[in-house]
Write a protein that holds these residues in place. Sequence first.
Motif: not given
Length: 299
Positions: A10-13, A18-19
């Motif tokens: 959830q935090t990585t995707l 965003a990147d």
Amino acid sequence: MKSAVGIMKQTTLPLVIADFKEITKVRLAVSVVFSSLAGFLLGADSINVTHLVLLALGGYCMVGASNAYNQVIERDLDSLMNRTKNRPIPAGRMSVTMAMAIAVCMTLMGILVLYQINAKTALFGAISIFLYTSVYTPLKTITPLAVFVGAIPGAIPFMLGWVAATNEFGIEPGTLFMIQFFWQFPHFWALGWMLHDDYSRGGFKMLPTGKKDEGTALQIILYTIWMIVISIIPVFGFTGKLTLSVPAAILVFIMGMVMLVFGLRLYRNKDNISARRLMLASVSYITLMQIVYVVDKFI
């Protein structure tokens, strides 16, 4: 354990998304796509929805690729400036290899997608990427003339839409090119004025005189005047199928004069607040002007 993995996903995707948006400069890309679509609507006798979608997708890929290449080339300089040091590469969230892979894939996809419309559209898209990455980007640390070079790929999208719709290049797309070409100088010099100290840390030479002075402000005024003149030329019937009614021309002229007032205020005040207001006025102008042109055609 499963919940921990779920939290990581959830935090990585969102960070990955965003990147990707940052490396391709999604807001800039969307504005460029808007210009292309406006040009397409101006040139089209009938709306080919398939070509419209292909233009939007191909245009985004071309702009995204240019921005990704740019951030690869300028990664060391980006780390020196406050406005760019948190970009994916200097911040260490994305490798150079990954950024290059994104740039290359978007280049190939963009050219292929635009080629499905016609070869001229793909050619102009490829020229835009080449000029932006191979000429404009390295010149930014050498000479303020880089802005003139950068204005060429920056002016292609409005023109590109007409070429996509007609498969022809002539006075009409040439006029659209010139409008956006001259618009870029007051826009980017206002931005360069605001961020002059930060740009200087990265070694970028963005202002025509190299300083936040009367010379730079005067050039902003002169290029704004030229932008206004070119923007209303279609009302005189000199630009082929690209026409503008008298009421629409008056409206475009008034919007241009509003932008000129902000340029005059910058000349008088020579401060960042005036530069910011001019920059915002320029963004409003180019968007509203294109809307006026399109609405005027269809009414």
